[in-house]
Write an enzyme that holds these catalytic residues in place. Structure first.
Site, PDB file in Angstrom:
ATOM      1  N   LYS A  26      30.982  67.308  46.426  1.00 25.53           N
ATOM      2  CA  LYS A  26      31.224  68.327  47.054  1.00 25.53           C
ATOM      3  C   LYS A  26      29.506  68.780  47.154  1.00 25.53           C
ATOM      4  O   LYS A  26      29.189  67.785  47.228  1.00 25.53           O
ATOM      5  CB  LYS A  26      31.565  70.237  46.200  1.00 25.53           C
ATOM      6  CG  LYS A  26      33.587  69.607  45.755  1.00 25.53           C
ATOM      7  CD  LYS A  26      33.762  70.982  44.996  1.00 25.53           C
ATOM      8  CE  LYS A  26      35.348  70.696  44.653  1.00 25.53           C
ATOM      9  NZ  LYS A  26      35.961  71.574  44.622  1.00 25.53           N
ATOM     10  N   HIS A  71      40.032  69.657  52.823  1.00 25.06           N
ATOM     11  CA  HIS A  71      40.061  70.677  50.976  1.00 25.06           C
ATOM     12  C   HIS A  71      40.553  72.084  51.461  1.00 25.06           C
ATOM     13  O   HIS A  71      40.258  72.869  52.265  1.00 25.06           O
ATOM     14  CB  HIS A  71      38.684  70.162  50.447  1.00 25.06           C
ATOM     15  CG  HIS A  71      38.757  70.565  48.916  1.00 25.06           C
ATOM     16  ND1 HIS A  71      38.749  71.627  48.793  1.00 25.06           N
ATOM     17  CD2 HIS A  71      38.724  69.804  48.553  1.00 25.06           C
ATOM     18  CE1 HIS A  71      39.012  71.532  47.602  1.00 25.06           C
ATOM     19  NE2 HIS A  71      38.227  70.660  46.907  1.00 25.06           N
ATOM     20  N   SER A 131      41.342  70.996  38.338  1.00 25.06           N
ATOM     21  CA  SER A 131      41.086  71.435  36.394  1.00 25.06           C
ATOM     22  C   SER A 131      40.991  69.603  36.058  1.00 25.06           C
ATOM     23  O   SER A 131      41.346  69.814  35.278  1.00 25.06           O
ATOM     24  CB  SER A 131      41.081  71.897  35.981  1.00 25.06           C
ATOM     25  OG  SER A 131      40.914  73.065  36.732  1.00 25.06           O
TER      26      SER A 131
HETATM   27  P1  PGA Z   1      38.127  70.763  40.234  1.00 19.76           P
HETATM   28  O1  PGA Z   1      38.195  70.166  41.619  1.00 19.76           O
HETATM   29  O2  PGA Z   1      38.268  69.069  39.849  1.00 19.76           O
HETATM   30  O3  PGA Z   1      36.688  71.141  39.962  1.00 19.76           O
HETATM   31  O4  PGA Z   1      39.031  71.615  40.366  1.00 19.76           O
HETATM   32  C1  PGA Z   1      38.991  70.078  42.311  1.00 19.76           C
HETATM   33  C2  PGA Z   1      38.716  69.773  43.775  1.00 19.76           C
HETATM   34  O5  PGA Z   1      38.818  70.449  44.406  1.00 19.76           O
HETATM   35  O6  PGA Z   1      39.083  68.834  44.527  1.00 19.76           O
END
Ligand code: PGA
Length: 264
Positions: free
Chosen positions: A7, A92, A218
């Site tokens: 990100k 996304h 997560s």
């Molecule tokens: P996260 O994000 O592992 O921090 O929950 C997953 C994603 O947005 O692809």
């Protein structure tokens, strides 16, 4: 396939350190695809940094635009990362929520990625939790309704040939599980992946075992095994846990061992 979605995180120095460590640990894990999706501004330095360190680490864009070139301020085209990225994340939930990415744009980007030999990693996910165990038929109906994951998938795949559908990687990312620490259980994610594969086979005629479905939301070193033990899950899309090289390498190592049958 294990995808690190960084990100809008890590500065250049940090990104080089993490990517260098991931390149090193990815090298022996040849039975899985390991993909880093850094901020696009760092794609080239990271590419130069990792290609001499690993043959087993690929790069992805976090997003791109569906035109080859032109007056599209702020956008990136597929041609600009030719030979550097092998895939692109599309749709996304953060792009859908904060940048108004529509199902139609997801469809155009998916087609454009395929045309340019980039594997589209198409993200789908509902915002409310299903209760699959209790009301299968009701939930299936909900998946097909507006905003449901099957409706998102149908729109993303509209107009694609069977051969192209088999090249699409679907990432099932329940919105309620992203960045919340409230991960879906392995059984739950696997059930959704199974329903998705069965649906695609029935509707589009692409054999279920040719469709790749990743889980995201997560994921960390502690729960990775729970997902990878599920035959219907083909990999992971990892957000915050991919920012730490040691943790992400552990996720990749466990995935590789479980999928090769060494770790049961
Ligand atoms: P996260 O994000 O592992 O921090 O929950 C997953 C994603 O947005 O692809």
């Amino acid at each position: 396939m294990v995808v690190a979605n960084w990100k809008m995180n890590l500065n250049l120095a940090e990104a080089l350190v993490v990517s260098g460590m991931v390149a090193k640990c990815s090298e022996p894990l040849r039975n899985i695809d390991i993909v880093l999706a850094p901020a696009s501004v760092f794609i080239y330095p990271i590419y130069e940094h990792v290609r001499i360190r690993s043959k087993n680490l690929k790069l992805a864009l976090q997003d791109f635009y569906f035109e080859p070139e032109g007056a599209f301020t702020g956008e990136i085209s597929a041609g600009m990362i030719k030979g550097v990225c092998s895939s692109v994340i599309i749709g996304h939930s953060e792009r859908r929520k904060y940048f108004g990415e529509t199902d139609e744009a997801v469809n155009k980007k998916t087609k454009f990625a395929l045309k340019n030999n980039l594997a589209p990693i198409v993200c789908v996910g509902e915002s409310e939790r299903f209760h699959l165990e209790d009301h299968y038929q009701t939930e299936l109906k909900r998946m097909k309704s507006s905003g449901g994951i099957i409706s998102q998938i149908d729109k993303a795949l509209a107009g694609l040939s069977k051969a192209d559908i088999a090249k699409v990687v679907l990432a099932y990312e329940p919105v309620w599980a992203i960045g919340t620490g409230n991960a879906a259980t392995g059984v739950y994610a696997a059930a959704v992946a199974y329903i998705v594969k069965t649906y695609i086979e029935e509707k589009y005629g692409v054999p279920a075992d040719e469709i790749r479905v990743l889980y995201g939301g997560s994921v960390d070193q502690k729960n990775v095994k729970e997902y990878m033990l599920q035959p219907s899950l083909d990999g992971l899309l990892v957000g915050s846990s991919s920012l730490n090289a040691k943790g992400f390498c552990e996720i990749c190592r466990i995935t590789s061992e479980v999928k090769s049958g060494q770790l049961l």
